[in-house]
Design an enzyme around this catalytic site. Structure first.
Site, mmCIF file in Angstrom:
data_model
loop_
_atom_site.group_PDB
_atom_site.id
_atom_site.type_symbol
_atom_site.label_atom_id
_atom_site.label_comp_id
_atom_site.label_asym_id
_atom_site.label_seq_id
_atom_site.Cartn_x
_atom_site.Cartn_y
_atom_site.Cartn_z
ATOM 1 N N LYS A 146 0.830 -1.206 0.000
ATOM 2 C CA LYS A 146 0.000 0.000 0.000
ATOM 3 C C LYS A 146 0.866 1.258 0.000
ATOM 4 C CE LYS A 146 -1.779 1.635 3.934
ATOM 5 N NZ LYS A 146 -1.683 3.096 4.166
ATOM 6 N N ASN A 147 1.803 1.329 0.922
ATOM 7 C CA ASN A 147 2.569 2.560 1.083
ATOM 8 C C ASN A 147 3.521 2.815 -0.086
ATOM 9 O OD1 ASN A 147 1.282 3.194 3.471
ATOM 10 N ND2 ASN A 147 2.801 2.145 4.744
ATOM 11 N N ARG A 162 -4.269 10.601 4.369
ATOM 12 C CA ARG A 162 -3.155 11.526 4.576
ATOM 13 C C ARG A 162 -2.136 11.476 3.439
ATOM 14 N NH1 ARG A 162 -3.570 13.024 10.144
ATOM 15 N NH2 ARG A 162 -1.692 14.273 9.943
ATOM 16 N N CYS A 166 -5.705 8.650 9.321
ATOM 17 C CA CYS A 166 -5.879 7.835 10.517
ATOM 18 C C CYS A 166 -6.339 8.684 11.703
ATOM 19 C CB CYS A 166 -4.582 7.123 10.881
ATOM 20 S SG CYS A 166 -4.204 5.747 9.788
ATOM 21 N N ARG A 211 0.349 14.021 12.986
ATOM 22 C CA ARG A 211 1.430 13.715 12.053
ATOM 23 C C ARG A 211 1.676 14.983 11.248
ATOM 24 N NH1 ARG A 211 0.545 7.813 9.422
ATOM 25 N NH2 ARG A 211 -1.658 7.875 9.891
ATOM 26 N N PRO A 212 2.496 15.887 11.768
ATOM 27 C CA PRO A 212 2.613 17.218 11.184
ATOM 28 C C PRO A 212 3.202 17.180 9.779
ATOM 29 C CG PRO A 212 4.298 16.888 12.844
ATOM 30 C CD PRO A 212 3.379 15.707 12.931
ATOM 31 N N VAL A 213 2.749 18.141 8.959
ATOM 32 C CA VAL A 213 3.221 18.224 7.584
ATOM 33 C C VAL A 213 4.319 19.272 7.429
ATOM 34 C CG1 VAL A 213 1.008 17.438 6.678
ATOM 35 C CG2 VAL A 213 1.434 19.888 6.952
ATOM 36 N N LEU A 241 7.455 19.179 7.926
ATOM 37 C CA LEU A 241 8.678 18.714 7.266
ATOM 38 C C LEU A 241 8.530 18.748 5.750
ATOM 39 C CD1 LEU A 241 9.645 15.678 9.545
ATOM 40 C CD2 LEU A 241 10.668 17.953 9.531
ATOM 41 N N ASP A 273 3.942 0.199 12.362
ATOM 42 C CA ASP A 273 2.746 -0.396 11.765
ATOM 43 C C ASP A 273 2.532 -1.844 12.194
ATOM 44 O OD1 ASP A 273 1.924 1.870 10.471
ATOM 45 O OD2 ASP A 273 2.571 1.253 8.477
ATOM 46 N N ARG A 275 -8.747 -0.204 3.997
ATOM 47 C CA ARG A 275 -7.808 0.791 3.490
ATOM 48 C C ARG A 275 -6.447 0.163 3.188
ATOM 49 N NH1 ARG A 275 -6.419 4.490 7.517
ATOM 50 N NH2 ARG A 275 -5.043 5.250 5.874
#
Length: 423
Positions: free
Chosen positions: A22-23, A92, A116, A121-123, A125, A307, A399
């Site tokens: 998936k990722n 996300r 999720c 999970r800050p963006v 970066l 995970d 998902r």
């Protein structure tokens, strides 16, 4: 809405085949934005997240067709450079379109992501990395609005190793003028494959698979084809299923996987008492006589993956002693614990540490999924529990796991999907 109904204590054995990752798919698909033309992504899993990404790309004018796990993408008619809130809130990984859009077209408007239901999970970066390449970025009404006449190479150091930020900045940098160096780059197999795909498209990248990526910008890229790597988290989940509910002296065989991507999980399963044999693209597991308690601390690759934390917690719930499970990646990733406790597990959580005291048995109950991997842990626990377990809200698991109930049925599990009305 769907639920899984599981009658526990059926012993598992046999063979299961792992789907594409998936990722990896969610990074490869946006990478096709970088060059006009036709692409074929083989071994693409049929998952809700993949279908959402297809839908997102189609809003930009990209044509896609997913047939027999072959995803065909035509990027020759891109006419829109926006990722709307209505789609991004569902996943996300939608933020992956930011880098390719800015890199090729010099503009993008991407909604701040959802996804999720646990933890921040800050963006930042992603934003700071692309900003260092020369883009002007503002946050306007919940959207990341980026503009750039042309991107220029830069030296970028991530304070935290981030898979998403590494992928996004990498995709932006391949078309930037000059040299870009990414320090503390993520080394996960999914990022390695993304980099290899970009090289097939004509990018110049050195240091693939290390924490230091050096990119020499090129003027243009061209379409390419690739076979998506196996999903290491799906493979790990089935290995834990075998350890938790496998037939005594039997074998659960995982095929079309990459054992090299699962080193930390395999070591911990052996520590827990499982016997494991490994081939080039398969793993065989014989369950332990008794599940030994084994501490786990999640870490960036090649450490134990976050995970797999929920699945490991479920396994340890039936161990012969007590252990500590620490998540250093996401501090708020223990929403599965109260549901496991409903099944009879003895687990307490303080901050990012779960203390698991093994019990002699779990007992079936009605439990609720809260996120993708939590769903997997509840299914695994239900397989080992006495009686019937109902896992609600399984749209979370759809998902990231392709037909998980059918694969478990092939191993001998008594699990079925049913419709239900939640309210």
């Amino acid at each position: 809405m769907d639920k899984f109904v599981i009658t526990g204590k059926n012993k598992l054995s046999g063979t299961v085949t792992v789907s594409g990752a998936k990722n990896a798919s969610l990074a490869l698909m946006p990478a096709t934005i970088l060059a006009s033309g036709m692409y074929h992504l083989y071994n693409t899993p049929v998952l809700q997240d993949v279908l959402t990404m297809i839908e997102l790309l189609e809003t930009m004018g990209i044509e896609s067709r997913l047939d027999e796990h072959i995803l065909t993408i035509d990027t020759s008619r891109i006419s829109k450079y926006e990722a709307p809130y209505e789609l991004v809130k569902r996943m996300r990984a939608s933020i992956y379109v930011l880098g390719p859009l800015v890199g090729r077209f010099g503009r993008a408007k991407v909604s701040l992501p959802g996804g999720c239901a646990w933890g921040p999970r800050p963006v930042n970066l992603h934003i700071e990395g692309i900003r260092k390449l020369g883009a002007d970025i503002e946050i306007e009404s919940g959207y990341i609005v980026a503009k750039a006449k042309s991107l220029k190479g830069a030296r970028i150091l991530f304070d935290i190793s981030s898979v998403g930020a590494t992928g996004n900045v990498l995709m932006a940098a391949v078309l930037a003028k000059g040299e870009t160096i990414i320090e503390n780059a993520a080394q996960e197999p999914e990022i390695v494959q993304l980099a290899e795909f970009l090289v097939k498209m004509g990018a110049k990248i050195d240091g693939i698979g290390t924490g230091r990526l050096t990119i020499q910008g090129v003027d243009e890229l061209h379409p390419a084809d690739i076979v998506t790597i196996p999903d290491r988290i799906e493979a790990g989940t089935f290995l834990v299923a075998g350890a938790l509910a496998g037939e005594k002296n039997g074998i659960v065989r995982i095929e079309k996987c990459n054992p090299q991507h699962l080193g930390a999980v395999i070591v911990k399963l052996e520590d827990a008492g499982a016997k494991i044999n490994i081939g080039e693209n398969w793993i065989e597991l014989t369950p332990p006589e008794e599940i030994e308690p084994v501490n786990v601390t999640t870490a960036i690759y090649p450490g134990f993956p976050t995970d797999m934390q929920a699945q490991w917690t479920a396994l340890m719930a039936l161990s012969t002693g007590s252990c500590i499970v620490t998540d250093t990646i996401y501090f708020d990733r223990f929403k599965h614990v109260p549901e496991l406790v409903r099944l009879g597990a003895n687990i307490t959580v303080k901050e990012n540490v779960a203390t698991v005291v093994g019990v002699k048995k779990l007992t079936g109950a009605k439990v609720m999924s809260t996120d993708l991997r939590a769903s997997a842990s509840l299914i695994l626990a239900g397989l080992a529990a006495e009686g019937t377990t109902e896992v609600l809200r399984v749209y979370h698991i759809d998902r990231g796991y392709e037909s998980i109930e059918k694969k478990l049925q092939a191993l001998g599990a008594n699990i079925r999907r049913e419709k239900y009305d939640e309210f």
